[in-house]
Scaffold this motif. Sequence first.
Motif, PDB file in Angstrom:
ATOM      1  N   UNK A 195       0.851  -1.180   0.000  1.00 25.79           N
ATOM      2  CA  UNK A 195       0.000   0.000   0.000  1.00 25.79           C
ATOM      3  C   UNK A 195       0.887   1.230   0.000  1.00 25.79           C
ATOM      4  N   UNK A 196       0.345   2.321  -0.450  1.00 26.68           N
ATOM      5  CA  UNK A 196       1.072   3.582  -0.440  1.00 26.68           C
ATOM      6  C   UNK A 196       0.775   4.300   0.871  1.00 26.68           C
ATOM      7  N   UNK A 197       1.793   4.608   1.671  1.00 25.93           N
ATOM      8  CA  UNK A 197       1.540   5.252   2.962  1.00 25.93           C
ATOM      9  C   UNK A 197       0.913   6.634   2.831  1.00 25.93           C
ATOM     10  N   UNK A 198       1.116   7.318   1.696  1.00 30.37           N
ATOM     11  CA  UNK A 198       0.503   8.629   1.536  1.00 30.37           C
ATOM     12  C   UNK A 198      -1.019   8.537   1.584  1.00 30.37           C
ATOM     13  N   UNK A 199      -1.557   7.380   1.199  1.00 31.55           N
ATOM     14  CA  UNK A 199      -3.006   7.212   1.227  1.00 31.55           C
ATOM     15  C   UNK A 199      -3.578   7.176   2.628  1.00 31.55           C
ATOM     16  N   UNK A 200      -2.751   6.815   3.612  1.00 32.54           N
ATOM     17  CA  UNK A 200      -3.236   6.707   4.988  1.00 32.54           C
ATOM     18  C   UNK A 200      -3.629   8.050   5.576  1.00 32.54           C
ATOM     19  N   UNK A 201      -3.061   9.127   5.036  1.00 30.60           N
ATOM     20  CA  UNK A 201      -3.321  10.451   5.611  1.00 30.60           C
ATOM     21  C   UNK A 201      -3.781  11.430   4.524  1.00 30.60           C
ATOM     22  N   UNK A 202      -4.274  10.915   3.403  1.00 29.64           N
ATOM     23  CA  UNK A 202      -4.711  11.774   2.310  1.00 29.64           C
ATOM     24  C   UNK A 202      -5.963  12.562   2.704  1.00 29.64           C
ATOM     25  N   UNK A 203      -6.152  13.724   2.079  1.00 29.72           N
ATOM     26  CA  UNK A 203      -7.335  14.536   2.379  1.00 29.72           C
ATOM     27  C   UNK A 203      -8.610  13.877   1.870  1.00 29.72           C
ATOM     28  N   UNK A 204      -8.478  13.012   0.878  1.00 29.49           N
ATOM     29  CA  UNK A 204      -9.626  12.299   0.305  1.00 29.49           C
ATOM     30  C   UNK A 204      -9.905  11.055   1.135  1.00 29.49           C
ATOM     31  N   UNK A 205     -11.079  10.987   1.750  1.00 31.99           N
ATOM     32  CA  UNK A 205     -11.407   9.852   2.612  1.00 31.99           C
ATOM     33  C   UNK A 205     -11.433   8.539   1.846  1.00 31.99           C
ATOM     34  N   UNK A 206     -11.760   8.583   0.552  1.00 37.46           N
ATOM     35  CA  UNK A 206     -11.777   7.353  -0.236  1.00 37.46           C
ATOM     36  C   UNK A 206     -10.360   6.803  -0.413  1.00 37.46           C
ATOM     37  N   UNK A 207      -9.377   7.688  -0.533  1.00 42.03           N
ATOM     38  CA  UNK A 207      -7.995   7.226  -0.585  1.00 42.03           C
ATOM     39  C   UNK A 207      -7.590   6.597   0.743  1.00 42.03           C
ATOM     40  N   UNK A 208      -8.031   7.190   1.847  1.00 46.76           N
ATOM     41  CA  UNK A 208      -7.711   6.615   3.157  1.00 46.76           C
ATOM     42  C   UNK A 208      -8.375   5.245   3.299  1.00 46.76           C
ATOM     43  N   UNK A 209      -9.609   5.130   2.850  1.00 45.32           N
ATOM     44  CA  UNK A 209     -10.284   3.829   2.914  1.00 45.32           C
ATOM     45  C   UNK A 209      -9.542   2.786   2.079  1.00 45.32           C
ATOM     46  N   UNK A 210      -9.096   3.170   0.908  1.00 49.33           N
ATOM     47  CA  UNK A 210      -8.391   2.245   0.033  1.00 49.33           C
ATOM     48  C   UNK A 210      -7.122   1.723   0.723  1.00 49.33           C
ATOM     49  N   UNK A 211      -6.364   2.639   1.327  1.00 49.78           N
ATOM     50  CA  UNK A 211      -5.105   2.252   1.971  1.00 49.78           C
ATOM     51  C   UNK A 211      -5.352   1.369   3.193  1.00 49.78           C
ATOM     52  N   UNK A 212      -6.284   1.758   4.044  1.00 42.92           N
ATOM     53  CA  UNK A 212      -6.553   0.961   5.246  1.00 42.92           C
ATOM     54  C   UNK A 212      -7.149  -0.397   4.893  1.00 42.92           C
ATOM     55  N   UNK A 213      -7.978  -0.447   3.850  1.00 39.94           N
ATOM     56  CA  UNK A 213      -8.566  -1.736   3.472  1.00 39.94           C
ATOM     57  C   UNK A 213      -7.475  -2.723   3.034  1.00 39.94           C
ATOM     58  N   UNK A 214      -6.493  -2.252   2.285  1.00 42.96           N
ATOM     59  CA  UNK A 214      -5.399  -3.136   1.876  1.00 42.96           C
ATOM     60  C   UNK A 214      -4.702  -3.751   3.083  1.00 42.96           C
ATOM     61  N   UNK A 215      -4.520  -2.953   4.135  1.00 41.52           N
ATOM     62  CA  UNK A 215      -3.843  -3.433   5.342  1.00 41.52           C
ATOM     63  C   UNK A 215      -4.728  -4.375   6.129  1.00 41.52           C
ATOM     64  N   UNK A 216      -5.963  -3.958   6.389  1.00 44.38           N
ATOM     65  CA  UNK A 216      -6.853  -4.734   7.254  1.00 44.38           C
ATOM     66  C   UNK A 216      -7.218  -6.067   6.608  1.00 44.38           C
ATOM     67  N   UNK A 217      -7.514  -6.062   5.326  1.00 43.84           N
ATOM     68  CA  UNK A 217      -7.879  -7.323   4.663  1.00 43.84           C
ATOM     69  C   UNK A 217      -6.727  -8.323   4.691  1.00 43.84           C
ATOM     70  N   UNK A 218      -5.501  -7.841   4.617  1.00 48.87           N
ATOM     71  CA  UNK A 218      -4.343  -8.739   4.646  1.00 48.87           C
ATOM     72  C   UNK A 218      -4.160  -9.395   6.008  1.00 48.87           C
ATOM     73  N   UNK A 219      -4.717  -8.801   7.070  1.00 49.36           N
ATOM     74  CA  UNK A 219      -4.565  -9.341   8.416  1.00 49.36           C
ATOM     75  C   UNK A 219      -5.877  -9.851   9.003  1.00 49.36           C
ATOM     76  N   UNK A 220      -6.952  -9.807   8.220  1.00 49.03           N
ATOM     77  CA  UNK A 220      -8.289 -10.041   8.764  1.00 49.03           C
ATOM     78  C   UNK A 220      -8.620 -11.505   8.992  1.00 49.03           C
ATOM     79  N   UNK A 221      -7.887 -12.413   8.350  1.00 51.92           N
ATOM     80  CA  UNK A 221      -8.167 -13.843   8.493  1.00 51.92           C
ATOM     81  C   UNK A 221      -9.630 -14.146   8.201  1.00 51.92           C
TER      82      UNK A 221
END
Length: 347
Positions: A195-221
């Motif tokens: 994931x791109x870390x810039x997405x974690x703090x982007x002003x666009x909430x959809x970019x933040x959702x995209x970045x966090x989803x990549x992380x959470x889904x990879x650990x969600x089991x």
Amino acid sequence: MTGVVYSKFPHEKLRSIQQSDSHKPLTLEYIAEGNANIVYTFKPIADEPVNLGVRQKLLRLRKDKSFIQSTQSQYITFQREFLPLFRPENIVEQTLITLDESLIESLNQRLAEHESTGARKDVRHGDRLAVDDHGLLMTDMTAQHGEFLFEIKPKWLQQSPDAPRDSIRCRTCALRMQRDHMKAGGAVIPTRGGFCPLGLIDVDIEERRRAFRNIIEAQANELSHTTVGEIVNYLAEEGYQVLSDLRKHQAQFDKHGLLGRDPEDISDDYSKAMTLRDCMLFVKGSLNAFANTADIRLADLDFKHAHPDKVQKWKSTERTLVDQGWYTSTEVDEGYEPRCLLTRRSL
């Protein structure tokens, strides 16, 4: 496991169990280790609650390696340099605790036993604890029953000051691509991911959702799609604020970059910036009510002293990214799904 006694007065102390002890004993249970430290958890010997002083705490002890500062020095630096930067609820707390030498001896014996039973990774064999008068009690961020723990390595939340102006990749994504191509021998396009870390703090909430989803889904089991969505939404809407603070301080302590500077000119501020670029974010909460129970804290804020060898490594990495075009070259993206926020915005 090693038996210990905790006492709070006249100061917080851990020592090995003695036959004459009337205190309620505890055991230390090895749970994890890295290159510099070993972490233990507290368990009661009898069916009694753990002493309040160490409840919901882990014990971190330093290894016997020349590059590791004393625990007391680490604690003082943490309290002075990093604790004031963040809200108390967003940082893993540290409490200095006194140890006796016999406790370290006992734990080192157990480490040797763990090697023979396979409880330690081969790469850690031979590492032992330093004889140190102190250890650190840390906030316990392990997940309990009904909870889930997510780990995020934010890395560089702002572009490197050394990056060219026409960059199409942030520093983290440029380094990831360079390393992927090295592993592949430059012969094939690497596997997509990350994931791109810039997405974690982007002003666009959809970019933040995209970045966090990549992380959470990879650990969600086996978490449900609904639960994953709730966690992602919480992090994108509220939980990311600590990362915004982290980005601000990364930029504050590194305004000019590293290239073109002599090693002796590297200040403590740059070391603080590199520490903040290598920390970990723990996100823990109840799966039944994540938004109401989320505990979000930064950890691994151990000051990265600017040793000449370390500075040279940092400069070499940055020089490679600049000179070999990893920040700017479009050719290496052929057939490779763009994932850096800078790349997506340039399309």
